[in-house]
Design an enzyme around this catalytic site. Sequence first.
Site, short mmCIF file in Angstrom:
data_model
loop_
_atom_site.label_atom_id
_atom_site.label_comp_id
_atom_site.label_asym_id
_atom_site.label_seq_id
_atom_site.Cartn_x
_atom_site.Cartn_y
_atom_site.Cartn_z
N VAL A 53 30.52 75.05 80.93
CA VAL A 53 29.53 74.91 79.68
C VAL A 53 29.89 74.45 78.97
CG1 VAL A 53 28.54 77.10 79.93
CG2 VAL A 53 26.94 75.57 79.39
N ALA A 205 35.54 82.70 84.27
CA ALA A 205 34.10 81.80 84.01
C ALA A 205 34.01 80.56 83.51
CB ALA A 205 32.63 82.26 83.65
N ASP A 206 33.53 79.00 83.98
CA ASP A 206 33.12 78.27 84.05
C ASP A 206 31.54 77.57 83.39
OD1 ASP A 206 35.11 75.57 84.60
OD2 ASP A 206 35.32 77.27 85.74
N ARG A 207 31.27 78.85 84.08
CA ARG A 207 28.84 78.45 83.91
C ARG A 207 28.47 80.15 84.00
NH1 ARG A 207 25.21 73.94 83.30
NH2 ARG A 207 27.02 73.35 82.00
N ALA A 215 29.56 80.70 87.80
CA ALA A 215 30.19 79.97 88.13
C ALA A 215 32.00 79.80 88.33
CB ALA A 215 30.22 78.15 87.79
#
EC number: 5.3.1.23
Length: 768
Positions: A53, A205-207, A215
């Site tokens: 995100v 964390a990526d999102r 995620a």
Amino acid sequence: MVVRGAPAIAIAAALALAVEVERLKPVSGNGLAAVNFLKNRLDYLVSSRPTAVNLADAATTLLKLSQKAADEGADAAAVYETYLEGAEKMLDADVASNKAIGAFGADALLQGSTASGNGMRVLTHCNTGSLATSAYGTALGVIRALHAQGKLETAICTETRPYNQGSRLTAFELVHDKIPAVLVADSAAASMKSLGRVDAVVVGADRIAANGDTANKIGTYSLAISAFHHGVPFYVAAPLTSIDTAIKSGEEIIIEQRSPKELTHAHGGQGTQIAANGVGVWNPAFDVTPARLITGIITDQGVITKAANSDVFDIPAFIAESKEGCPPSTKDSNGMAAPRSPQAGSAAKDGDIHASFKPLDETLVAGYVESQPGLVTILGGTSADWNVKEVGDGNLNFVYILTGPKGSFVLKQALPYVRCVGESWPMTLERAYFETTVLREHGRLASHLVPVVYHFDHPMALTVMEYLAPPHIILRKGLIAGTVYPLLAQHMAEFMASTLFHTSLLALSTMKHRKEVAHFCGNIEMCRLTEQVIFTEPYMDAANNRWSSPHLDTDVQALREDSAIKLEIAGLKSKFCERTQALLHGDLHSGSIMVTQNSTKIIDPEFGFYGPMGFDLGAFLGNLILAYISQDGHATSQDDREGYKLWLLKTIGDTWQLFSEKFLVHWDQNWGSGDAYKKEVYNTKDLQLLVQKSFMSELFQDTLGYAAAKMIRRIVGIAHVEDMESISDVEKKVTCERRALTFAKHLLKERSKYSDIRQVCNALQGSR
């Protein structure tokens, strides 16, 4: 995968477009045309990585800046210049953000840690360092911050299959920075936790969804499950830009699928084929870890924690609070909050539930009770008619007895630290919640053996319960005085048989059992304290240890050098950490039991958790053995205590024998009600008897092992027992302590030779 890591993806995209804009110079035209050009380019960049995100957030922020310039009349050149400045500021802000995350994270991990010795052992996954961000890193930034403070023993990095970001990148960064590091296979991480070799897990964390579902690189979910099971804190470290409050939960996160070649070919798809032709491949780049498995989310604005009893995070509230609480001097020209220091921004360790907490001394207790009509009714009269007396032993909590014209009760309040040590040893206030929960559950199963709970105040970490009036006395004091309690063995056997059986898989379905296990995993700090003081510190040089020195110096040194003892303790610790057999009291010693000649009440289950049944049984029997051995130190010429010692031996034997009988009665009456042994499978009486014999044999061995461990920690660990401490003659005291230590070591190493409790009693009687 040339550019990877959510923050780095955002920065690389922003700067790549900045390079293109720079190459357009000189430019002409109106500002709206420039905005449209930037929007098309940014939309294209965002489509390249849908999971992370940060990229979408960066694009939105930069486009708003550009649109604002155009709306104010800027031409194309000025709009592009605005974009360039915004992208460069984003790079600087990311570096500052990472360092803030590192500081907040180090602070959070150290507050929640019981690690001793050379510092913490922190496991991380994938790559979240300088190669995944602008510099420093998020999760790896936390590790760097710990290392800089001298608080890191080892960084543990997973290889991160199938693309090996951990072994190729994280390991490289750690070695480059001369940070002590160990590389493990992804599949080895759970085993490492089970051995007590991981103090915390920190991932990136990526999102992050609004509820805290996260995620991250595939394999993170597995790490979170094993951490949750073994009571290891699991943190997510990411800037606020990784949070997407537009999505409610992880179910809405789009997960990228990577090339099948990453699995079918060596070196992350770059090498020769290693899989069979024609095999199907499922290769998601990420997985989603539910918020219930996450201890806290470390951001550049502080650590987000969950409210007590909640499985999710209220992230929108945290973001709103962080912006509102940010003074004007810490906001940039666009009104965005800049990173704050840990001191200014750290969330309270136990979350907002305890925001109103304040300790009650004797002058404040009556005022609190006056605010609770139900409690006033129990006491009768007014505060002027009440008597307040503190009776706590001083180790952990405040305990007050309140009496009034109509009745009485005990008010117990937890403190946010170990009282006998001070604020240097923080302690969770949530233990009060778990204590009350265990009291109520054990009261449901053995009501006549547990005090009634009248009132619980969660924010104040305060429980009000039945006052066990005289002649009730703490069992330990009665044992020191040489008082016989004829119903003790019967009552304790009944309590342990009922509570242990009915909270186990012998009585419960796996669904119900797992739900309860997960709930009590929240009592992590108390479990960690037990691990530290029972299974770790007595066998090493630790500041908390104490013993009768110099008399026992040689004995203590021999204990620390005894490899056989350490192997036995390792096995017991592993079971303690891994085995979730039943809801335990967790601290079932003779100081947690109040007695009269015809009454027994079990109190103080603040260490309650789901663990091996033998731990409770061993704790009680181990304390009876200590009481037996201490009698020689309390004997006088008028009372040699020999008769009392025979009663103690009988009580030890009767307790196990009666427990076994009562436990098997529960089992026979409820065979097949739990999911452990279904009637359809164990469908003959002979098979059922075989199962019971095997189960009880293993439980007996566990009980003896934990009894020995409990005895050892009371001789050489931080907290001793009054049975020994109250012996005034030093030589007698040391003789009793040495005998207890010697017998405990024998029992720990030789327990497999005992198949009957009477054999143990005979050995105890003959020990010197």
